[in-house]
Design a protein around this motif. Structure first.
Motif, short mmCIF file in Angstrom:
data_model
loop_
_atom_site.label_atom_id
_atom_site.label_comp_id
_atom_site.label_asym_id
_atom_site.label_seq_id
_atom_site.Cartn_x
_atom_site.Cartn_y
_atom_site.Cartn_z
N ARG A 110 0.84 -1.19 0.00
CA ARG A 110 0.00 0.00 0.00
C ARG A 110 0.87 1.24 0.00
N PRO A 111 0.56 2.24 -0.82
CA PRO A 111 1.33 3.48 -0.79
C PRO A 111 1.17 4.20 0.53
N ASP A 112 2.17 5.01 0.90
CA ASP A 112 2.15 5.65 2.21
C ASP A 112 1.06 6.70 2.35
N ASN A 113 0.52 7.18 1.24
CA ASN A 113 -0.44 8.28 1.35
C ASN A 113 -1.89 7.84 1.39
N ILE A 114 -2.14 6.53 1.61
CA ILE A 114 -3.53 6.10 1.78
C ILE A 114 -4.11 6.79 3.00
N PRO A 115 -5.32 7.35 2.91
CA PRO A 115 -5.88 8.10 4.01
C PRO A 115 -6.19 7.22 5.20
N ILE A 116 -6.59 7.85 6.29
CA ILE A 116 -7.00 7.23 7.54
C ILE A 116 -5.80 6.82 8.37
N LYS A 117 -4.82 6.20 7.76
CA LYS A 117 -3.69 5.69 8.52
C LYS A 117 -2.90 6.84 9.13
N THR A 118 -2.63 6.76 10.44
CA THR A 118 -1.89 7.80 11.13
C THR A 118 -0.40 7.59 10.93
N LYS A 119 0.31 8.66 10.58
CA LYS A 119 1.72 8.54 10.26
C LYS A 119 2.61 9.33 11.23
N GLU A 120 2.03 9.83 12.34
CA GLU A 120 2.83 10.67 13.21
C GLU A 120 4.00 9.91 13.80
N MET A 121 3.83 8.64 14.07
CA MET A 121 4.85 7.88 14.76
C MET A 121 4.73 6.42 14.38
N PRO A 122 5.87 5.71 14.24
CA PRO A 122 5.79 4.28 13.96
C PRO A 122 4.96 3.58 15.02
N ARG A 123 4.14 2.65 14.57
CA ARG A 123 3.20 1.99 15.48
C ARG A 123 3.94 1.24 16.59
N GLY A 124 5.11 0.66 16.26
CA GLY A 124 5.86 -0.10 17.26
C GLY A 124 6.25 0.75 18.45
N ILE A 125 6.67 1.98 18.18
CA ILE A 125 7.06 2.88 19.28
C ILE A 125 5.86 3.23 20.14
N LEU A 126 4.73 3.46 19.49
CA LEU A 126 3.51 3.78 20.23
C LEU A 126 3.09 2.61 21.12
N VAL A 127 3.22 1.39 20.59
CA VAL A 127 2.88 0.20 21.38
C VAL A 127 3.78 0.09 22.59
N ILE A 128 5.07 0.33 22.41
CA ILE A 128 6.02 0.28 23.53
C ILE A 128 5.65 1.33 24.59
N ARG A 129 5.31 2.52 24.12
CA ARG A 129 4.89 3.57 25.06
C ARG A 129 3.68 3.13 25.87
N LEU A 130 2.71 2.53 25.18
CA LEU A 130 1.49 2.12 25.87
C LEU A 130 1.75 0.97 26.86
N VAL A 131 2.66 0.08 26.50
CA VAL A 131 3.01 -1.01 27.42
C VAL A 131 3.64 -0.45 28.69
N ILE A 132 4.59 0.48 28.51
CA ILE A 132 5.24 1.09 29.67
C ILE A 132 4.23 1.86 30.51
N ALA A 133 3.38 2.64 29.83
CA ALA A 133 2.37 3.42 30.55
C ALA A 133 1.40 2.51 31.30
N SER A 134 1.02 1.39 30.68
CA SER A 134 0.09 0.46 31.33
C SER A 134 0.71 -0.19 32.55
N ILE A 135 2.01 -0.50 32.48
CA ILE A 135 2.69 -1.09 33.64
C ILE A 135 2.72 -0.10 34.80
N ILE A 136 3.10 1.14 34.51
CA ILE A 136 3.13 2.17 35.56
C ILE A 136 1.73 2.38 36.13
N PHE A 137 0.73 2.40 35.22
CA PHE A 137 -0.66 2.57 35.66
C PHE A 137 -1.08 1.42 36.60
N ALA A 138 -0.73 0.19 36.24
CA ALA A 138 -1.10 -0.97 37.05
C ALA A 138 -0.43 -0.91 38.42
N VAL A 139 0.83 -0.52 38.44
CA VAL A 139 1.55 -0.42 39.71
C VAL A 139 0.89 0.61 40.62
#
Length: 560
Positions: A10-39
């Motif tokens: 798929r070309p990079d300019n297909i609409p809807i898809k968010t391109k602000e940040m690689p999804r992997g980095i966002l997932v890592i952020r959410l995992v870290i945030a969820s761990i801190i939240f749980a603690v």
């Protein structure tokens, strides 16, 4: 047309898809945030430490919300989703609901990831509709769908305006509730603000808006499945309003470039006769000019051509080397009272008679056959809501009228050159309130006054859509796609509004907190995105796909 397997990325300019940040980095952020939240939620600790940990979790998960909110405020969008989420999160922390604020932000970003994934899968499913198109059509469709704003819809403008209005109203309701509830009920100021913040979260229009452009893009893919590539989803959507169809005969209902069938002259040899005829029609836009251009190999001596005059639908008059030449149909000569030895003519041919300096020289017959594939085209358009069908042509008025009667047109206009065609379309567009569709093949180097210009060609400018000539009979099917777009978008809007109304009721009564409101609203937005694919799932459309595949298989068997 054979089966083509599409494996390109798929070309990079297909609409809807968010391109602000690689999804992997966002997932890592959410995992870290969820761990801190749980603690912070499970481990016993001082309130100030718990609040700090929750704030850290919130910042890790959604610091980009702050950046988006700042950008929105700078651009004057004070009610943007990021602004609302940030506002609610800050107030929730201030009034001691930090755990709900952190959960809301984490859920918002999780929903962000899931929505992107759902959108991608939906678009990939839409691309599957093109599996029987050729590679060039697939590429063009993906590129078109990937352009900014391609999925925008007219109905979206109304829904977005309504969503913005409702957001402001509900924020007003939330503020009024936070102020009045402590004065008129047993609720404390803190609890009334808590419920008000839940209402504000519910007021965000994300669940309504996310699916709008997605449905439009799926509509573009669905139309392309039938060989029609629209520039934007608005063009597809507008078909729902079309009640008047204007069809240009050449290239749509008949051959765009007719063939030279015969030449007869008792005075000139064939080559000389054709040379005179080709020079006579050199500046003409009529079908006979195309036929003679293809049949003549010699060079043109343009310096011998002068005083050219087009006779729309009937032929030309011109001076060649000082001699006056008339090449026209028998109707033209009859109207002028000139005697020409007319021969027998058939419905599949058009005959032009040549006179030089008032003397009959000979005649030329060109093909004028109807394309077999479009025999039921007008009927199919009527079956899809078109009420008035108009035929326009360069041919003579009598011939055009007979042709229109054969195909079931309501009105017919002959002897039209390009300028007269555009003037007629302008006149019809001015006098008829409903939307107009102009279906043509070539010759128009600008956009007409019709609401939609559809060109029967694999390439071309100015048109709102291009129809593959081999797929012209499938164009009426796209009207169903247009209807499905509006149906699905309306369904999504009604569903989202119903969910929000229920959540507002629950929040006012204290049965819905901030994070739960975000969770349900996010689930609703994902559901509306999944529903967008139903633009292409209509049973009628599936039946047309099967019919198209059967026709292709039959054609291949015939060739073999």
């Amino acid at each position: 047309m054979g089966l083509h397997t599409h494996t390109k990325e798929r070309p990079d300019n297909i609409p809807i898809k968010t391109k602000e940040m690689p999804r992997g980095i966002l997932v890592i952020r959410l995992v870290i945030a969820s761990i801190i939240f749980a603690v912070s939620a499970v481990v016993s600790m001082p309130a100030i430490v718990k609040t700090i940990l929750l704030a850290i979790a919130t910042l890790i998960a959604g610091y980009d919300i702050i950046l988006d909110a700042i950008n929105s405020i700078e651009s004057g969008d004070y009610f943007g989703v990021s602004v609302v989420i940030l506002f609610v999160a800050v107030l929730a922390f201030v009034f001691g609901y930090g755990i709900e604020a952190a959960a809301m932000v984490i859920l918002f970003k999780v929903a962000h990831i899931v929505s992107d994934y759902v959108a991608e899968r939906t678009l990939l499913s839409a691309e599957e509709l093109l599996r029987y198109r050729d590679e060039e059509e697939i590429r063009k469709t993906i590129d078109t769908a990937g352009k900014a704003g391609a999925g925008s819809l007219e109905i979206s403008d109304s829904i977005e305006a309504a969503a913005s209005f409702v957001l402001k109203i509900l924020i007003g309701v939330a503020v009024a509730f936070a102020i009045l509830a402590p004065l008129t009920t047993h609720l404390s100021v803190r609890e009334s603000i808590h419920r008000a913040l839940s209402i504000i979260v519910i007021a965000t229009p994300a669940s309504v808006l996310l699916s709008l452009s997605l449905a439009g893009v799926v509509g573009i893919f669905s139309a392309a499945r039938y060989g029609t590539l629209f520039n934007t989803a608005r063009g597809v959507e507008k078909l729902s309003d079309v009640k008047t169809l204007i069809v240009d005969k050449a290239g749509v209902l008949a051959e765009e470039c007719p063939k030279l069938l015969s030449v007869k002259s008792d005075i000139l040899d064939t080559n000389t006769f054709l040379t005179f005829a080709a020079h006579a029609v050199y500046y003409s836009e009529q079908p006979i000019a195309k036929a003679l251009a293809n049949a003549t190999d010699g060079e043109y001596k343009l310096e011998v051509i002068s005083n050219f005059a087009e006779i729309p639908g009937s032929g030309v008059e011109v001076d060649i080397g000082g001699a006056h030449v008339t090449l026209a149909t028998k109707e033209y000569y009859i109207d002028r009272g000139e005697a020409v030895p007319y021969g027998a003519e058939t419905s599949d041919s058009q005959v032009f008679y040549m006179m030089i300096a008032g003397r009959y020289i000979g005649k030329i017959a060109i093909s004028n056959s109807t394309l077999d594939s479009v025999e039921n085209l007008v009927t199919d358009f009527r079956g899809n809501g078109v009420e008035r069908c108009v035929l326009i042509s360069e041919d003579g008025k009598e011939e055009t009228a007979a042709f229109a009667s054969k195909f079931g047109f309501d009105d017919a206009y002959g002897e039209l050159d390009v300028e007269k065609k555009l003037a007629l379309i302008d006149q019809i567009s001015t006098s008829v309130p409903s939307a107009k569709l102009y279906l043509y093949s070539s010759g128009i180097e600008s956009h007409s006054k019709a609401d939609i210009d559809v060109r029967v060609s694999k390439a071309g400018k100015y048109a709102d859509a291009l129809v593959n000539p081999s797929s012209i009979t499938m164009l009426p099917s796209v009207f169903h796609v247009a209807g499905r777009i509006r149906e699905v978008v309306s369904e999504n809007a009604i569903f989202s509004i119903a969910i929000k109304a229920i959540l507002v009721f629950l929040s006012i009564n204290g049965w819905c907190n901030i994070w739960f409101a975000m969770f349900v609203d996010s689930a609703a937005s994902i559901a509306t995105q999944l529903n967008a694919i139903r633009v292409s799932s209509d049973s009628f459309l599936k039946g047309m796909i099967r019919r198209r595949e059967e026709e292709e298989e039959f054609a291949e068997d015939e060739e073999n």
